[in-house]
Scaffold this motif. Structure first.
Motif, short mmCIF file in Angstrom:
data_model
loop_
_atom_site.label_atom_id
_atom_site.label_comp_id
_atom_site.label_asym_id
_atom_site.label_seq_id
_atom_site.Cartn_x
_atom_site.Cartn_y
_atom_site.Cartn_z
N ASN A 60 49.63 47.45 45.56
CA ASN A 60 50.42 46.98 46.62
C ASN A 60 49.92 45.64 47.02
N GLU A 61 50.87 44.66 46.70
CA GLU A 61 50.20 43.29 46.85
C GLU A 61 50.62 42.82 48.36
N ASP A 62 51.41 43.27 48.82
CA ASP A 62 51.60 43.11 50.24
C ASP A 62 50.31 43.35 51.18
N SER A 63 49.75 44.38 50.77
CA SER A 63 48.49 44.74 51.57
C SER A 63 47.18 44.27 51.09
N VAL A 64 47.35 44.38 49.61
CA VAL A 64 45.96 43.99 49.08
C VAL A 64 45.70 42.53 48.87
N LYS A 65 46.75 41.67 48.61
CA LYS A 65 46.64 40.50 48.25
C LYS A 65 45.57 39.92 47.60
N GLY A 66 45.41 40.44 46.35
CA GLY A 66 44.35 40.03 45.33
C GLY A 66 42.89 40.21 45.64
N ARG A 67 42.92 41.06 46.90
CA ARG A 67 41.57 41.41 47.43
C ARG A 67 40.73 42.71 46.89
N PHE A 68 41.50 43.55 46.34
CA PHE A 68 40.92 44.79 46.08
C PHE A 68 41.47 45.06 44.41
N THR A 69 40.23 45.73 43.75
CA THR A 69 40.32 45.98 42.08
C THR A 69 40.15 47.43 42.07
N ILE A 70 41.24 48.08 41.50
CA ILE A 70 40.70 49.52 40.73
C ILE A 70 40.33 49.60 39.59
N SER A 71 39.44 50.44 39.29
CA SER A 71 39.01 50.69 37.94
C SER A 71 38.44 52.14 37.81
N ARG A 72 38.35 52.54 36.30
CA ARG A 72 37.99 53.88 36.15
C ARG A 72 36.91 54.08 35.03
N GLU A 73 35.85 55.02 35.31
CA GLU A 73 34.95 55.02 34.23
C GLU A 73 35.39 56.74 33.79
N ASN A 74 35.70 56.85 32.52
CA ASN A 74 36.42 58.22 32.28
C ASN A 74 34.95 59.08 31.96
N ALA A 75 34.01 58.33 31.49
CA ALA A 75 32.59 59.19 31.09
C ALA A 75 32.27 59.86 32.20
N LYS A 76 32.36 59.47 33.49
CA LYS A 76 32.00 59.92 34.79
C LYS A 76 33.11 60.52 35.68
N ASN A 77 34.15 60.67 35.35
CA ASN A 77 35.21 61.27 35.92
C ASN A 77 35.55 60.62 37.12
N THR A 78 35.44 59.04 37.12
CA THR A 78 35.39 58.54 38.60
C THR A 78 36.19 57.27 38.47
N VAL A 79 37.10 57.23 39.64
CA VAL A 79 37.69 55.96 39.90
C VAL A 79 37.29 55.09 40.92
N TYR A 80 37.33 53.93 40.71
CA TYR A 80 36.77 53.10 41.90
C TYR A 80 37.61 52.23 42.54
N LEU A 81 37.45 51.84 43.62
CA LEU A 81 38.49 50.79 44.50
C LEU A 81 37.33 50.02 45.18
N GLN A 82 37.25 48.63 44.52
CA GLN A 82 36.24 47.48 45.11
C GLN A 82 37.19 46.81 45.88
N MET A 83 36.74 46.85 47.29
CA MET A 83 37.39 46.06 48.09
C MET A 83 36.87 44.90 48.71
N GLY A 84 37.31 43.64 48.91
CA GLY A 84 36.82 42.36 49.32
C GLY A 84 37.37 41.74 50.41
N SER A 85 36.82 40.87 51.14
CA SER A 85 37.43 40.22 52.27
C SER A 85 38.20 41.26 53.05
N LEU A 86 37.55 41.98 53.61
CA LEU A 86 38.21 43.09 54.35
C LEU A 86 38.39 42.76 55.68
N GLN A 87 39.64 43.27 56.16
CA GLN A 87 40.02 42.59 57.38
C GLN A 87 40.25 43.94 58.38
N SER A 88 40.52 43.50 59.63
CA SER A 88 40.61 44.86 60.62
C SER A 88 41.84 45.75 60.21
#
Length: 127
Positions: A60-88
């Motif tokens: 959702n580029e309107d909200s994320v504006k290039g600050r977040f990255t989603i990734s997954r690690e299938n071997a660990k059954n895990t999805v991640y959301l790396q969030m940077g430059s967080l705002q209120s």
């Protein structure tokens, strides 16, 4: 049935970073499209990002504006959301969601398209 458990939320100062994790039960994690949504007090739950079973990502580029990255690690059954430059305005409960969606050309981005949901993890950004 898939169970999703989020973690990694917390209190962070504006400009800081957090990494959210979502662990899924079951042996077919690699076949699921995984999404992140968030819901701020008094607002509708909104789409943040998703990653398909084949690794395609949408945001959702309107909200994320290039600050977040989603990734997954299938071997660990895990999805991640790396969030940077967080705002209120990023303060919300963040939810992980999953759906089996075999398309290679379309990745679901609405609440109605997801089947399974986690309980959420609170992210609070202080200014």
């Amino acid at each position: 049935q898939v169970q999703l458990v989020e973690s990694g939320g917390g209190l962070v100062q504006a400009g800081g970073s957090l990494r959210l994790s979502c662990v899924a039960s079951g042996r077919t994690f690699s076949s699921y499209t995984m999404g992140w949504f968030r819901q701020a007090p008094g607002k509708e739950r909104e789409f943040v990002a998703a990653i398909s079973w084949s690794g395609g990502k949408i945001y959702n580029e309107d909200s994320v504006k290039g600050r977040f990255t989603i990734s997954r690690e299938n071997a660990k059954n895990t999805v991640y959301l790396q969030m940077g430059s967080l705002q209120s305005e990023d303060t919300a409960v963040y939810y992980c969601a999953a759906v089996v969606y075999p398309s290679r050309t379309y990745t679901p981005s609405t609440k109605a398209e997801y089947t399974y949901w986690g309980q959420g993890t609170q992210v609070t950004v202080s200014s």
